[in-house]
Motif scaffolding. Structure first.
Motif, PDB file in Angstrom:
ATOM      1  N   THR A 310       0.790  -1.240   0.000  1.00  0.00           N
ATOM      2  CA  THR A 310       0.000   0.000   0.000  1.00  0.00           C
ATOM      3  C   THR A 310       0.815   1.279   0.000  1.00  0.00           C
ATOM      4  N   SER A 311       2.115   1.217   0.304  1.00  0.00           N
ATOM      5  CA  SER A 311       2.910   2.454   0.296  1.00  0.00           C
ATOM      6  C   SER A 311       4.394   2.112   0.168  1.00  0.00           C
ATOM      7  N   PRO A 312       5.129   2.943  -0.524  1.00  0.00           N
ATOM      8  CA  PRO A 312       6.579   2.702  -0.651  1.00  0.00           C
ATOM      9  C   PRO A 312       7.299   3.039   0.646  1.00  0.00           C
ATOM     10  N   GLY A 313       8.390   2.323   0.898  1.00  0.00           N
ATOM     11  CA  GLY A 313       9.171   2.587   2.099  1.00  0.00           C
ATOM     12  C   GLY A 313       9.374   1.333   2.918  1.00  0.00           C
ATOM     13  N   PRO A 314      10.105   1.455   4.031  1.00  0.00           N
ATOM     14  CA  PRO A 314      10.395   0.278   4.869  1.00  0.00           C
ATOM     15  C   PRO A 314       9.146  -0.220   5.597  1.00  0.00           C
ATOM     16  N   ILE A 315       9.181  -1.487   5.965  1.00  0.00           N
ATOM     17  CA  ILE A 315       8.060  -2.080   6.721  1.00  0.00           C
ATOM     18  C   ILE A 315       8.118  -1.655   8.189  1.00  0.00           C
ATOM     19  N   ILE A 316       9.316  -1.663   8.741  1.00  0.00           N
ATOM     20  CA  ILE A 316       9.502  -1.328  10.155  1.00  0.00           C
ATOM     21  C   ILE A 316       9.926   0.130  10.282  1.00  0.00           C
ATOM     22  N   PHE A 317       9.259   0.831  11.192  1.00  0.00           N
ATOM     23  CA  PHE A 317       9.601   2.223  11.497  1.00  0.00           C
ATOM     24  C   PHE A 317      10.365   2.233  12.816  1.00  0.00           C
ATOM     25  N   LYS A 318      11.565   2.773  12.812  1.00  0.00           N
ATOM     26  CA  LYS A 318      12.387   2.853  14.016  1.00  0.00           C
ATOM     27  C   LYS A 318      12.449   4.300  14.481  1.00  0.00           C
ATOM     28  N   GLN A 319      12.213   4.479  15.766  1.00  0.00           N
ATOM     29  CA  GLN A 319      12.212   5.841  16.307  1.00  0.00           C
ATOM     30  C   GLN A 319      12.891   5.848  17.672  1.00  0.00           C
ATOM     31  N   GLN A 330      16.163   2.451  20.191  1.00  0.00           N
ATOM     32  CA  GLN A 330      15.360   2.463  18.972  1.00  0.00           C
ATOM     33  C   GLN A 330      14.129   1.578  19.174  1.00  0.00           C
ATOM     34  N   MET A 331      12.936   2.195  19.179  1.00  0.00           N
ATOM     35  CA  MET A 331      11.703   1.432  19.336  1.00  0.00           C
ATOM     36  C   MET A 331      11.150   1.061  17.967  1.00  0.00           C
ATOM     37  N   TYR A 332      10.708  -0.195  17.830  1.00  0.00           N
ATOM     38  CA  TYR A 332      10.220  -0.704  16.551  1.00  0.00           C
ATOM     39  C   TYR A 332       8.695  -0.659  16.492  1.00  0.00           C
ATOM     40  N   LYS A 333       8.188  -0.246  15.346  1.00  0.00           N
ATOM     41  CA  LYS A 333       6.750  -0.273  15.074  1.00  0.00           C
ATOM     42  C   LYS A 333       6.572  -0.592  13.592  1.00  0.00           C
ATOM     43  N   PHE A 334       5.410  -1.090  13.231  1.00  0.00           N
ATOM     44  CA  PHE A 334       5.089  -1.179  11.813  1.00  0.00           C
ATOM     45  C   PHE A 334       4.847   0.239  11.294  1.00  0.00           C
ATOM     46  N   ARG A 335       5.399   0.540  10.142  1.00  0.00           N
ATOM     47  CA  ARG A 335       5.247   1.899   9.577  1.00  0.00           C
ATOM     48  C   ARG A 335       3.791   2.135   9.188  1.00  0.00           C
ATOM     49  N   THR A 336       3.242   3.235   9.679  1.00  0.00           N
ATOM     50  CA  THR A 336       1.844   3.567   9.402  1.00  0.00           C
ATOM     51  C   THR A 336       1.699   4.896   8.664  1.00  0.00           C
ATOM     52  N   MET A 337       2.835   5.566   8.374  1.00  0.00           N
ATOM     53  CA  MET A 337       2.798   6.869   7.711  1.00  0.00           C
ATOM     54  C   MET A 337       3.713   6.868   6.497  1.00  0.00           C
ATOM     55  N   HIS A 338       3.501   7.853   5.651  1.00  0.00           N
ATOM     56  CA  HIS A 338       4.415   8.048   4.545  1.00  0.00           C
ATOM     57  C   HIS A 338       5.776   8.456   5.093  1.00  0.00           C
ATOM     58  N   VAL A 344      10.847  15.755  11.501  1.00  0.00           N
ATOM     59  CA  VAL A 344       9.392  15.905  11.528  1.00  0.00           C
ATOM     60  C   VAL A 344       8.775  14.836  12.423  1.00  0.00           C
ATOM     61  N   SER A 345       9.132  13.565  12.184  1.00  0.00           N
ATOM     62  CA  SER A 345       8.537  12.468  12.956  1.00  0.00           C
ATOM     63  C   SER A 345       8.952  12.497  14.422  1.00  0.00           C
ATOM     64  N   ASP A 346      10.123  13.072  14.718  1.00  0.00           N
ATOM     65  CA  ASP A 346      10.609  13.072  16.091  1.00  0.00           C
ATOM     66  C   ASP A 346      10.101  14.251  16.917  1.00  0.00           C
ATOM     67  N   THR A 347       9.503  15.240  16.282  1.00  0.00           N
ATOM     68  CA  THR A 347       9.124  16.452  17.017  1.00  0.00           C
ATOM     69  C   THR A 347       7.670  16.856  16.842  1.00  0.00           C
ATOM     70  N   GLU A 348       6.882  16.073  16.100  1.00  0.00           N
ATOM     71  CA  GLU A 348       5.483  16.444  15.884  1.00  0.00           C
ATOM     72  C   GLU A 348       4.557  15.349  16.393  1.00  0.00           C
ATOM     73  N   TRP A 349       3.452  15.779  17.025  1.00  0.00           N
ATOM     74  CA  TRP A 349       2.442  14.848  17.494  1.00  0.00           C
ATOM     75  C   TRP A 349       1.616  14.339  16.325  1.00  0.00           C
ATOM     76  N   THR A 350       1.148  13.116  16.461  1.00  0.00           N
ATOM     77  CA  THR A 350       0.163  12.604  15.520  1.00  0.00           C
ATOM     78  C   THR A 350      -1.207  13.131  15.931  1.00  0.00           C
ATOM     79  N   VAL A 351      -1.983  13.623  14.987  1.00  0.00           N
ATOM     80  CA  VAL A 351      -3.291  14.205  15.274  1.00  0.00           C
ATOM     81  C   VAL A 351      -4.374  13.433  14.519  1.00  0.00           C
ATOM     82  N   ALA A 352      -5.617  13.680  14.897  1.00  0.00           N
ATOM     83  CA  ALA A 352      -6.733  13.044  14.203  1.00  0.00           C
ATOM     84  C   ALA A 352      -6.727  13.446  12.733  1.00  0.00           C
ATOM     85  N   ASN A 353      -7.017  12.476  11.881  1.00  0.00           N
ATOM     86  CA  ASN A 353      -7.028  12.695  10.432  1.00  0.00           C
ATOM     87  C   ASN A 353      -5.685  13.220   9.929  1.00  0.00           C
ATOM     88  N   ASP A 354      -4.613  12.720  10.517  1.00  0.00           N
ATOM     89  CA  ASP A 354      -3.272  13.162  10.127  1.00  0.00           C
ATOM     90  C   ASP A 354      -3.020  12.797   8.663  1.00  0.00           C
TER      91      ASP A 354
END
Length: 468
Positions: A310-319, A330-338, A344-354
Motif C-alpha cells: 500500500t505504500s513505498p518505504g520500509p516495513i519497520i519504522f524505528k524511532q 530504537q523502538m520498533y513499530k510497523f510503519r503507518t505513515m508516509h 518531523v517524525s521526532d518532534t510532531e504529534w500525531t493528530v486526528a485525520n493526520d
C-alpha cells in the motif's frame, strides 16, 4: 485500646491452614493412588506420605510466621497475601525436597508431591480470598471496626478523614479530633467528627474512649509534642501513626531506611529496585514475548505484506525513545505513515485525520497492530511487556520542565502496555494524568499487578478511539 481478637484470628488462620493442607494431602493421595486417572506403583506406605506431608504443613506455618503472613493485614491488598503464599510454599517445597534427599527417601511419588504442593497453593489462596471478601463485607456493614483519634484538625487531619471515608471496607471510623487551636470545625467541614479537646487531654480521651490507633496530623512546628503524644499512646497500649506535614512530597508507600544509625525516609522506593523482582519481571518478559511473537506471527506477516503493497518505504519504522535510566533506544513499530524526515517524525504529534498516515496505517494504529514489533524490543531488554509508555527525547525534555515528577517514569523499563493505557489515557489525552497513573504503577508494582494489566489489555481489546 487494642482489640483482643487479633490473636484469636491468627490462631484461627493457623488452624485453617493446617486443616486445608491436610485435606489437600488426602485429595492428592486419592488422585494419585485411588482415582485410577494416573499410573502408580505403591512402594511407600500411607504413613510415610502422611508423615512428610505433616512436616511440610508445619514447616509452612513456621515459615509463614517468619515472613509475616499471619500479621494483621487490614490495610494490605490481597495481592500481598498471594505473593506471601507463593513464597511460603516455594520455600517449604524446596525444604521438603532437600529433606527427602538427605534421608534418602527416593520412592516418594513426584506426581503426588507436585499435586500436593499445587493444591495447597490453590486452596490457601482460595479460602483466604473468601475470608478477605467476607471481612470486607462485614466492615462495610459496620462490624469489626477500629476507632481512630486524629491529632490535628487542620488541612492534613481533615484530608485524611475524607480519604478514609472513601474506603469503608477497611473498617476504620474516626472517633474525633484533638487540636490546640480549634474548638469546632468550620461550617464547610461540619460533617466531620467533633473536636474533643486539646492535645494535653490525650490521656483522658484514651481512657474514656475505645481508641485503637492515634493519627498524628500536626504541622512541623508542633514536633516538640510528638514525644509526649507517643509516650501517652504507648502507656495506653494504642498504636501511633504519623502523617508528615510534607506528605505530598512522598510516594504512596514511603520506605524507611537506616544510614549511619539514623532512620531515613526513602522518598521514592521502587519495588523493581530489588534484584528478585527484577529477575522475576525480566524472566516473565522474555517468556511472554517469545510466546507472543509465535502466536501473532501470522498477524505480523499480514501487516508486513499490507504495508509493502500500500505504500513505498520500509516495513519497520524505528524511532528513538527514552527508556530505563534515561537511556535512548530504537523502538520498533510497523510503519503507518508516509516516509518523512526524522526532524518531523521526532518532534510532531500525531493528530486526528493526520495527512501523513496511509490508509492501511490508519487500520494498524486503530487496532494497535503497529505495536507488535515491540515484542522484539522486550526480548532485547529495551522494554518490558508492562510499564510506562516511552516518549521521544524531544518531548521528554519539554515535559520534564512542565510536569512534576515526569522523569520518575524512567526508573523502570518502559512497556508495550501500562496502567495509564488501561485507564483510557492513550493518544491525545492528559500527560499529567498519565504520569499520576505511571507513578502509581511504579510505586505499587507487583507481579500480579502486571498480570492484571495484561488481562485487562486482552479483555478490553486493542481498538482505541484515541489511537491515531
Amino acid at each position: 485500646m487494642l482489640r483482643q481478637n487479633q490473636r484469636f484470628l491468627t490462631q484461627l488462620y493457623v488452624l485453617m491452614d493446617l486443616v486445608s493442607m491436610l485435606l489437600m494431602f488426602l485429595l492428592a493421595y486419592w488422585l494419585k493412588f485411588y482415582s485410577g486417572w494416573l499410573p502408580y506403583y505403591m512402594t511407600v506406605p500411607f504413613d510415610t506420605y502422611l508423615l512428610w506431608s505433616t512436616v511440610y504443613s508445619f514447616a509452612s506455618v513456621v515459615i509463614g510466621f517468619y515472613l509475616g503472613f499471619y500479621s494483621p493485614k487490614r490495610r494490605k491488598r490481597f495481592s500481598h497475601d498471594v505473593m506471601k503464599i507463593l513464597q511460603i510454599h516455594a520455600i517449604s517445597s524446596l525444604g521438603l525436597i532437600s529433606l527427602l534427599y538427605i534421608v534418602k527417601e527416593v520412592h516418594i511419588s513426584r506426581e503426588f508431591l507436585a499435586m500436593f504442593i499445587g493444591l495447597n497453593v490453590l486452596s490457601v489462596t482460595g479460602y483466604r480470598f473468601v475470608v478477605k471478601m467476607a471481612l470486607l463485607t462485614l466492615r462495610k456493614r459496620g462490624y469489626n471496626k477500629r476507632y481512630i483519634l486524629v491529632l490535628g484538625a487542620g488541612t492534613v487531619g481533615r484530608r485524611f478523614c475524607y480519604k478514609l471515608a472513601q474506603y469503608p471496607g477497611l473498617g476504620y471510623e474516626v472517633a474525633g479530633f484533638l487540636d490546640d487551636y480549634l474548638e469546632r470545625h468550620d461550617s464547610e467541614h461540619a460533617n466531620l467528627k467533633p473536636i474533643l479537646g486539646k492535645i494535653d487531654q490525650l490521656p483522658e480521651v484514651l481512657a474514656d474512649k475505645p481508641i485503637d490507633e492515634v493519627i498524628i496530623a500536626l504541622p512541623l512546628e508542633a514536633h516538640n509534642k510528638y514525644a509526649y503524644i507517643i509516650e501517652c499512646c504507648e502507656k495506653a497500649g494504642v498504636k501511633t501513626l504519623i502523617i508528615p506535614d510534607y506528605f505530598d512530597l512522598l510516594p504512596a508507600r514511603p520506605f524507611f531506611d537506616n544510614f549511619a544509625g539514623m532512620p531515613l525516609i526513602n522518598v521514592r522506593d521502587v519495588p523493581l529496585d530489588e534484584l528478585s523482582n527484577q529477575l522475576l519481571k525480566r524472566t516473565f518478559d522474555i517468556v511472554f514475548s517469545l510466546v507472543a511473537i509465535i502466536v501473532v506471527s501470522p498477524a505480523m506477516l499480514i501487516a508486513a505484506i499490507g504495508i509493502k503493497l500500500t505504500s513505498p518505504g520500509p516495513i519497520i519504522f524505528k524511532q528513538e525513545r527514552m527508556g530505563l535510566d534515561r537511556k535512548p533506544f530504537q523502538m520498533y513499530k510497523f510503519r503507518t505513515m508516509h516516509v518523512s524526515a526524522p526532524e518531523v517524525s521526532d518532534t510532531e504529534w500525531t493528530v486526528a485525520n493526520d495527512p501523513r498516515r496511509t490508509r492501511f496505517g490508519s487500520f494498524l494504529r486503530s487496532t494497535s497492530l503497529d505495536e507488535l514489533p515491540q515484542f522484539f524490543n522486550v526480548l532485547l531488554g529495551h522494554m518490558s511487556v508492562v510499564g510506562p509508555r516511552p516518549e521521544r527525547p524531544h518531548f521528554v525534555n519539554q515535559f520534564k520542565e512542565e510536569i512534576p515528577k515526569y522523569m520518575v517514569k524512567h526508573q523502570i523499563r518502559p512497556g508495550i502496555t501500562g496502567w495509564a493505557q488501561m485507564n483510557g489515557l492513550r493518544g491525545d489525552t492528559s500527560i499529567e494524568e498519565r504520569i499520576v497513573h505511571d507513578l502509581f504503577y511504579i510505586e505499587n508494582w507487583t507481579f500480579l499487578f502486571d498480570i492484571k494489566i495484561i488481562l485487562k489489555t486482552i479483555v478490553k481489546g486493542f481498538v482505541n478511539k484515541n489511537a491515531y
